[in-house]
Motif scaffolding. Structure first.
Motif, short mmCIF file in Angstrom:
data_model
loop_
_atom_site.label_atom_id
_atom_site.label_comp_id
_atom_site.label_asym_id
_atom_site.label_seq_id
_atom_site.Cartn_x
_atom_site.Cartn_y
_atom_site.Cartn_z
N VAL A 6 0.86 -1.19 0.00
CA VAL A 6 0.00 0.00 0.00
C VAL A 6 0.89 1.24 0.00
O VAL A 6 1.86 1.31 0.77
N LYS A 7 0.54 2.21 -0.85
CA LYS A 7 1.25 3.49 -0.85
C LYS A 7 0.33 4.57 -0.33
O LYS A 7 -0.78 4.74 -0.82
N LEU A 8 0.80 5.31 0.66
CA LEU A 8 0.08 6.43 1.23
C LEU A 8 1.03 7.63 1.28
O LEU A 8 2.25 7.46 1.14
N PRO A 9 0.52 8.83 1.46
CA PRO A 9 1.43 9.98 1.55
C PRO A 9 2.52 9.77 2.59
O PRO A 9 2.25 9.55 3.77
N GLY A 10 3.76 9.78 2.13
CA GLY A 10 4.91 9.61 3.00
C GLY A 10 5.23 8.18 3.38
O GLY A 10 6.23 7.94 4.07
N LEU A 13 4.22 0.94 2.28
CA LEU A 13 3.95 -0.14 3.20
C LEU A 13 4.02 -1.48 2.48
O LEU A 13 3.38 -1.67 1.44
N LYS A 14 4.74 -2.44 3.04
CA LYS A 14 4.81 -3.77 2.43
C LYS A 14 3.51 -4.54 2.62
O LYS A 14 3.23 -5.50 1.93
N ASN A 15 2.72 -4.10 3.60
CA ASN A 15 1.37 -4.63 3.83
C ASN A 15 0.59 -3.54 4.56
O ASN A 15 1.19 -2.57 5.05
N PRO A 16 -0.73 -3.64 4.64
CA PRO A 16 -1.51 -2.53 5.19
C PRO A 16 -1.60 -2.49 6.71
O PRO A 16 -2.40 -1.73 7.26
N ASP A 36 10.25 -9.76 14.27
CA ASP A 36 10.97 -8.74 13.52
C ASP A 36 9.96 -7.68 13.06
O ASP A 36 9.09 -7.96 12.23
N LEU A 37 10.07 -6.47 13.56
CA LEU A 37 9.10 -5.43 13.21
C LEU A 37 9.15 -5.03 11.74
O LEU A 37 8.25 -4.34 11.26
N ASN A 38 10.17 -5.47 11.03
CA ASN A 38 10.20 -5.23 9.58
C ASN A 38 9.06 -5.95 8.86
O ASN A 38 8.79 -5.67 7.68
N GLU A 39 8.39 -6.88 9.55
CA GLU A 39 7.24 -7.55 8.95
C GLU A 39 6.00 -6.66 8.93
O GLU A 39 5.01 -6.98 8.27
N LEU A 40 6.05 -5.55 9.65
CA LEU A 40 4.92 -4.62 9.67
C LEU A 40 4.92 -3.73 8.44
O LEU A 40 5.97 -3.49 7.81
N GLY A 41 3.74 -3.18 8.14
CA GLY A 41 3.69 -2.13 7.13
C GLY A 41 4.39 -0.89 7.64
O GLY A 41 5.16 -0.24 6.92
N ALA A 42 4.10 -0.53 8.88
CA ALA A 42 4.74 0.61 9.53
C ALA A 42 4.59 0.44 11.03
O ALA A 42 3.81 -0.39 11.51
N LEU A 43 5.33 1.23 11.80
CA LEU A 43 5.21 1.26 13.25
C LEU A 43 4.66 2.63 13.65
O LEU A 43 5.22 3.66 13.28
#
Length: 307
Positions: A6-10, A13-16, A36-43
């Motif tokens: 997913v792409k959002l302003p700024g 995300l590898k996932n939503p 591993d928090l790299n599995e998140l879209g964002a923190l």
């Protein structure tokens, strides 16, 4: 190949999926150490205020059968400590992980100060402006229920920073679409909703509330229908990107939120049941989308078919 990026302003995300503000602290709580928090879209980090806050009286959290009551009260070390210590620690461990910083304050000047300092750190990709916290005596929800204040404060923050800002909306209003349009008029890059619903529970043996602050914000599966309704209302009111939250516990829930109008989601109370809920949902999404005949998760946004 099923796309769940997913792409959002700024944000790329590898996932939503991302943990809701407060859920993972500043990446330094036990839940954040389980994968591993790299599995998140964002923190999304814990809400930061101009000065340190001790929070509300204990107990601050009551886990219920169908959700969670919390009255934490924005406990945090203050923006200067977050910028000097907390954010560098996260970036050192997860240099590529998108970071959304949550901004709180007790006055307009306080919000602008925190936003400026967080943005100037160059360690966050976007700001989530918490106009909607029900657990502080000043600021928070008192701003978020007045459209004119939302527009004015959004505009002031937008002028002060160069990174995207997402306004976090309270569900404790009668016309959330009006608040969303006010944020858009102020220059918001996106919206996040819903924050917690005001709630209370009482211990019938002691006759005292379960929370030390008497009442607090209710979250979890019990608020999901409210969240989906209000996200859909906001989607009809604005085309701004929406980060949805409120009772998400499964991949099916994520799809339902996106059909209602969300572009991405935050997960909060479900972490009490499964600390690895975000990576588990991310793993499940492609197979469910394939069964639905959906090749790109972004194609779901706002595609509810109303009767």
């Amino acid at each position: 190949m099923i796309n769940i990026k997913v792409k959002l302003p700024g944000l790329s995300l590898k996932n939503p999926l991302m943990p809701a503000s407060g859920t993972f602290g500043f990446g330094d709580v036990s839940a954040a150490e389980k994968f591993d928090l790299n599995e998140l879209g964002a923190l999304v980090i814990k809400t930061t205020t101009p000065k340190p806050r001790a929070g509300n009286p204990q107990p601050q959290i009551a886990v219920l059968e169908n959700g969670v009551l919390n009255s934490v009260g924005l406990t945090n070390p203050g923006v200067d400590q977050v910028v000097s210590t907390k954010l560098p620690d996260i970036k050192k461990k997860y240099p590529a992980l998108p970071i959304i910083a949550s901004v709180g304050g007790e006055s307009s000047a306080g919000y602008v100060e925190v936003a400026q300092k967080l943005a100037a750190s160059k360690m966050v990709n976007a700001l989530e402006i918490n106009f909607s916290c029900p657990n502080v005596a000043q600021g928070g929800m008192s701003f978020g229920v007045h459209p004119e204040l939302v527009e004015k404060l959004t505009a002031a923050i937008k002028v002060a920073v160069t990174i995207p800002i997402y306004i976090k909306l309270t569900p404790n209003v009668t016309a959330i679409g009006e608040i969303a349009r006010a944020a858009e008029a102020g220059g918001a890059d996106g919206l996040s909703l819903i924050n917690t619903v005001m709630g209370m529970r009482i211990n019938i043996k002691t006759r005292k509330p379960l929370l030390g602050n008497n009442f607090g914000g209710y979250s979890g599966a019990g608020v999901k229908p409210i969240a989906i309704y209000q996200i859909n209302q906001v989607r009809t009111a604005t085309k701004l990107p929406i980060i949805g939250m409120g009772g998400i516990e499964s991949a099916e829930d994520v799809i339902e939120f996106m059909l209602a109008g969300a572009n991405a989601v935050e997960v909060g109370s479900a972490h009490f049941k499964d600390p690895l809920i975000c990576p588990h949902i991310a793993d499940e999404l492609p197979a469910i989308l394939a069964k639905m005949g959906v090749a790109d998760i972004n194609d779901l946004v706002g595609q509810i078919e109303l009767n």
